[in-house]
Structure formats: C-alpha cells, structure tokens
Design an enzyme around this catalytic site. Structure first.
Site, PDB file in Angstrom:
ATOM      1  N   HIS A   1      -1.421   6.776   5.708  1.00 31.48           N
ATOM      2  CA  HIS A   1      -0.264   5.894   5.516  1.00 31.48           C
ATOM      3  C   HIS A   1       0.894   6.524   4.750  1.00 31.48           C
ATOM      4  O   HIS A   1       1.690   5.833   4.111  1.00 31.48           O
ATOM      5  CB  HIS A   1      -0.695   4.589   4.814  1.00 31.48           C
ATOM      6  CG  HIS A   1       0.089   3.410   5.326  1.00 31.48           C
ATOM      7  ND1 HIS A   1      -0.069   2.144   4.849  1.00 31.48           N
ATOM      8  CD2 HIS A   1       1.038   3.326   6.284  1.00 31.48           C
ATOM      9  CE1 HIS A   1       0.747   1.326   5.479  1.00 31.48           C
ATOM     10  NE2 HIS A   1       1.424   2.037   6.363  1.00 31.48           N
TER      11      HIS A   1
ATOM     12  N   CYS B   1       0.755  -1.254   0.000  1.00 33.87           N
ATOM     13  CA  CYS B   1       0.000   0.000   0.000  1.00 33.87           C
ATOM     14  C   CYS B   1       0.783   1.300   0.000  1.00 33.87           C
ATOM     15  O   CYS B   1       0.479   2.190  -0.777  1.00 33.87           O
ATOM     16  CB  CYS B   1      -1.028   0.002   1.116  1.00 33.87           C
ATOM     17  SG  CYS B   1      -0.357  -0.415   2.699  1.00 33.87           S
TER      18      CYS B   1
END
Ligand SMILES: *[C@@H]1O[C@H](CO)[C@@H](O)[C@H](O)[C@H]1NC(C)=O
Ligand SMILES: *[C@@H]1O[C@H](CO)[C@@H](O)[C@H](O)[C@H]1NC(C)=O
Ligand SMILES: *[C@@H]1O[C@H](CO)[C@@H](O)[C@H](O)[C@H]1NC(C)=O
Length: 572
Positions: free
Chosen positions: A137, A76
């Site tokens: 993130h 990711c």
C-alpha cells in the site's frame, strides 16, 4: 615459533572468531507484524472476553503490552509510511490533502518516496536479510511504468510476496462496492450528470437545431468519461486484486480464503532460510486481516462468536501463533525482537450487504478508523517481545508511538539513521524495561490528513496524560459515526478546544473544566509545541494530489494479458 606458541595463537584466533561470530549472530532478528484495521478492543489481552486470541495474548505475557500505543493516522497509507520511516507522514508527503485518504489504485503514482530511509534499509545496511510479506500500500512505480521505484524491493526489502494496495470489499464476490458505501448515490449522480447534456442534445435534434450525426458524436464523446469511471469501478477487483512475488504477478485475482496460510508459509520459509544462512533477518509481515473483504480458510469459518469479522481475528491470531512457533522451532526466540500492532483502529461503520458487522471494536475508546484525532481511530494494540531486554508481563500505560519502532530497529541492529533526517520516534526501551516510568514523548500530534486535530501531552512530572482536541469528527447527529468514513477537512472545529485527562477518562467523555489546576498552562504548552512542530516541517511534494492518485490505464499490471488472471503453481 614453538609448537606450543603456534597452538596458543591458533586457539586465540579461534576464540576471537567465536566471540566475533557469536556477536554477529547475536544481533537480533526482527519480526514486525502489522494487522489491518484491528481494533483496540478486539484482543483478549486488551479486554475482549469473547474472541479467542491466545497467541497474541501469550506474546504480550512474554513481553510488554502498551496500553496507550498510538498510530499517526486513522487510515492505513499514512500510518504505514510513518511506521516504516519513523516520521510523521507529513514529512514525506504521505498524508492525504483531500477527500481520498488512501492509495486506491495499484496503477497510480502515489507512493512512499524512495528518498525515505525505511527501517528495512537501516537493517540492510548492516547485513540483514529483509522481506516484506502481505499488504504494501505504498506504491509500485514512481516516474514511469516499470521503474518499481516505490516497490518494496526498492525500499530496502530483498524479497516481496504480497499485494500492492489494500484488501477491499470489492475483492469478494458479493457485489459489495466500497465506492457505494462512500457515496450511496454515486451512480445516480453520474447518470444525472450524463443526462444533463444528452437530454438537451436530444431536444436540439428534435427542434432541428442539430443534425443527428452531430448529436450522436457529441453524446458518444460525452459518454467516454462516464463509461470509463463505471468500468474502472466495476472492475476494481481485476485491477487491484493481485499478488506479487517480487516484481511479478503470481496470482490474480487473489484467492482470499487461505491467504493467511500463504503469508505464513512465505514468512516461515524466509526465516528458515535466514536461520540456515546464519544471517540476522527483518521480516515485515503486514496481514490482510482484519480489513474487508473478510474471508478465512474453511477451518475458521463460523467458528468465532462474532461472525466473519471474529473469524478473521481468530485466523489472524492463528497466523501470529505459527510465526512464533517457527521462532521456537528454529531456536531463535531468545534472539528475536517481535512487534505486533495495527495500522489504525477498528472500522465502526463497516457493514456487509446484509447489515452484518464487518468492522472491529475499539473498547471504551471513542470513534474508530477514519475519525481523525479521536482515540478509537489511533490508539491501537501494541506488543513488543524481546527476551533478555524486556521483562515478561510488562505493561505500560504511558503514551508510545508506532514510530518508536524505527528507533528500536536502529538500536537492535546497530544501524545509524541519517543525521539530516528528522525522526519523530523515540527510544522507548527504558520505558519497557522499567528504567523509567515516564514516556519520552512529551507531545504526540494526532493528524487527520494534513491537519492536526488533537495533541497528546504527557508532562514530564506527575502521572497524567492530557489530550487537547481542536477538531471533532462530523458525526451524524446523536451518534459516534459518520456515513462510512469521517472527513478531515469537514470535521467540526471546536470554538474552544477541549482538554481531556485521558489517564482517567480514556473515552474522552468529560472535558476538564477551565478551573482544573494548571489548565491554561497545559494548553499553552501544547499550542507552543504545535507551533514548534509545524516549523520543523520542510514542505515536500504531496503524494495525494489528484494527478498522483488517479488510475493510469497505461500503468496497469496484469498477468496473461488480456485475461488478467493467473494462479501460483506453488499453491495450486
Ligand atoms: C531463552 O531464555 C530463557 C530465559 O532467559 C531461558 O530459560 C532459555 O533456556 C533460553 N532458551 C534458549 C534456547 O537459549
Ligand atoms: C470483542 O470483539 C468483538 C468483535 O469486534 C466485539 O463485537 C465485542 O464487543 C468485543 N467484546 C468485548 C468484551 O469488548
Ligand atoms: C541526507 O543525506 C543523504 C546522504 O548524506 C542524502 O542522500 C539525502 O539527500 C539527504 N536528505 C535530505 C533530506 O537532505
């Protein structure tokens, strides 16, 4: 001036203003929805017959479904960086260089460099309201604690409601630890290493070579790193499970059941406010689904045919439906560009403590999340709806990239990207509206960490897409899986790279024989493209060094210190 003339001028200015204003208002809103670890085969319109995803399916019917939509990494952090910047992660230092492939701690300095121009910054330049909701993130602080330089608010977003890192199985209450999936013998190894020093010390004391205070002092000092590591991992949830509203923690730890509802509510509020202000908006909604720990609101529990993973997919679809419904209700559907995709493929090795399947399915594709260049990790659902610009029921099988959305945002908003920045996305609108039927991407490079494991090639003529594979995942013998994750550097180098025709063999099962017409020309063209691509990369500081990834206790955010626990009065 005669009254008639005055009236004419007045009418004329009113008219001009109307055109001007309506032009302003007609700049489309942008809704970018990103799922986490959702597999290519998890959605109805991508061939799943047992999971119910009516809202996502309808979105595809009303716009374009891209069947060969590719992300830039099978994990990711790098693919999110590429999505927001329209560039391969390697250009911003956002690709892993070692074993750790994602940003693990909220209190680390790994993050998307602020010098990168995100698609939110593009939209903001031309007066859009912008919001990041859900998973980020991509960092918080860069140079010192509290600078928030890599936080969404410093990357083009006016507001943020979400979590800094990733959802993790550690965030549940089942005692499942991601580190023990990665290294099942991790704690045993640590204890062995600790004993390697403590036992000889004890022997030295026994043999009267060392005094008791000395032995105790050395043992204590030697224990510090072990206790720290153990404590950090056992407290992973407290350290990372937190929800921010802008720069402030409003919920710690995150209450995962019902999180999807809150993400929807915050998103809808933002869209309503922008619509009221008559300002165009860009919403980046990064769902927590379908990453582990899988938790849904009670009304979805046990409702799907595929355990809690299926429940999560169906709740995700529900959330997508609520967002689309809000666009209808606000009467802005026709003027909103909606994009739905996933950051990487389904995680095949993801299992719960009792062996239940907690990861997605990638249909006919080979492999999954973390597997480097194989399609199961990087070929993801990709749907775009833009009424008036993209015809309904469009399907394209041509290669497209998640980086292309940056280009589309530039085009839709009218913002101009920086001239001195290399962008890797292309304009795929002509492909989606039927002006052309050939992808603008002649080559797409499939990275695993900082290495290219495979390359896609779509020659400008013909109708086929090829893929040259240099490195294959280090699969366990006789399987298409690794132990929890596959490594990049440890992948198997193929002595002779394999060429696949992914148009007729999407599962990469039968490599083309060297007698295939044009075989060596295709390979030569690809190798040349790799060399050109590599020479275009300006070396930058890596965000994935040990120094950047490590947990920094003095950078740890926490609400109600030392309790590190709070709940949002808004959702009490
Ligand atoms: C949106 O566009 C469709 C098709 O072009 C049209 O039928 C519909 O009336 C439009 N809706 C609004 C609210 O303008
Ligand atoms: C649908 O998705 C579930 C969950 O990932 C999976 O187990 C199932 O095999 C899929 N079905 C099909 C037909 O692909
Ligand atoms: C590109 O130009 C901008 C402004 O003109 C500058 O701030 C930025 O540092 C430049 N970026 C690179 C990579 O040269």
């Amino acid at each position: 001036m005669t009254p008639v003339c005055q009236v004419t001028i007045l009418l004329f200015t009113l008219c001009l203003r109307r055109i001007w204003c309506s032009n302003g208002a007609s700049r489309p809103n942008i809704v970018l929805m990103l799922a986490d670890d959702l597999g290519y085969g998890d959605i109805g319109c991508y061939g799943n017959t047992t999971l119910r995803t009516p809202n996502i399916d309808k979105l595809a019917q009303e716009g374009a479904k891209m069947t060969q939509h590719l992300t830039t990494a099978s994990v990711c952090t790098p693919s999110r960086a590429a999505l927001l910047t329209g560039r391969y992660g390697i250009r911003s230092g956002m690709v892993p260089i070692g074993i750790v492939r994602v940003n693990l701690f909220a209190a680390s300095t790994c993050g998307l460099p602020p010098s990168e121009v995100t698609l939110a910054e593009l939209a903001k330049q031309v007066g859009y309201n912008t919001a990041a909701i859900g998973k980020w993130h991509l960092g918080l602080h860069e140079e010192r604690y509290g600078d928030f330089k890599t936080h969404p608010l410093n990357q083009g977003f006016d507001r943020f409601y979400g979590f800094p890192g990733t959802n993790m199985k550690d965030f549940g209450d089942e005692g499942d630890r991601v580190i023990l999936d990665l290294r099942p013998t991790w704690y045993a190894q640590l204890i062995t290493l600790w004993l390697c020093v403590v036992i000889p010390l004890a022997c030295m004391y026994k043999a009267k070579f060392a005094s008791l205070p000395f032995v105790i002092a050395v043992s204590l000092v030697w224990s510090i790193p072990f206790v720290t590591v153990y404590w950090t991992l056992e407290n992973f949830k407290t350290l990372n499970s937190m929800l921010y509203r802008d720069r402030e923690i409003v919920e710690q730890p995150i209450r995962l059941p019902g999180l999807t509802h809150r993400l929807v509510e915050e998103s809808v509020e933002f869209m309503e406010e922008s619509a009221k202000e008559e300002k165009p908006f860009l919403l980046y909604l990064a769902w927590s689904h379908t990453h582990t720990f899988l938790a849904t609101a009670r009304e979805f529990e046990g409702k799907s045919k595929h355990g809690r993973y299926g429940d999560a997919v169906e709740e995700l679809d529900w959330g997508v439906g609520r967002i689309l419904e809000a666009l209808d209700r606000l009467n802005i559907k026709n003027n909103t560009l909606v994009y739905f995709t996933s950051d990487n493929g389904g995680h095949l090795e993801e299992k719960g403590l009792n062996g239940e399947v907690d990861g997605g399915c990638n249909g006919i594709l080979l492999g999954g999340k973390t597997h480097g260049g194989v399609d199961g990790g990087i070929r993801v659902p990709g749907i775009v709806r833009w009424p008036g610009h993209i015809p309904k029921n469009t399907i394209t099988d041509e290669p497209t990239s998640l980086m292309d959305f940056y280009n589309m945002v530039g085009m839709a908003t009218g913002a101009t990207p920086l001239k001195n920045v290399t962008l890797d996305g292309e304009n795929i609108l002509p492909l989606l509206n039927g002006m052309t039927n050939v992808s603008p991407h002649e080559f797409l490079f499939h990275y695993c960490g900082d290495e290219i494991h495979a390359v896609r090639c779509r020659p400008k003529t013909g109708f086929k897409t090829y893929k040259l594979v240099y490195k294959m995942p280090d699969y366990l013998p006789g399987t298409n899986q690794c132990i929890f994750v596959c490594g990049c550097h440890s992948a198997r180098v193929l002595e002779k790279p394999l060429l696949f025709d992914v148009t007729s063999d999407p599962g990469e099962r039968s490599p083309l024989p060297s007698s295939y017409p044009g075989y060596s020309d295709i390979i030569e063209a690809i190798n040349k493209a790799v060399a050109t691509h590599k020479s275009s990369i300006v070396p930058v500081e890596s965000q994935f060094t040990a120094r950047k990834l490590i947990w920094r206790p003095h950078w740890q955010d926490c609400c109600n210190f030392p309790k590190c626990s709070c709940s949002d009065p808004k959702y009490a």
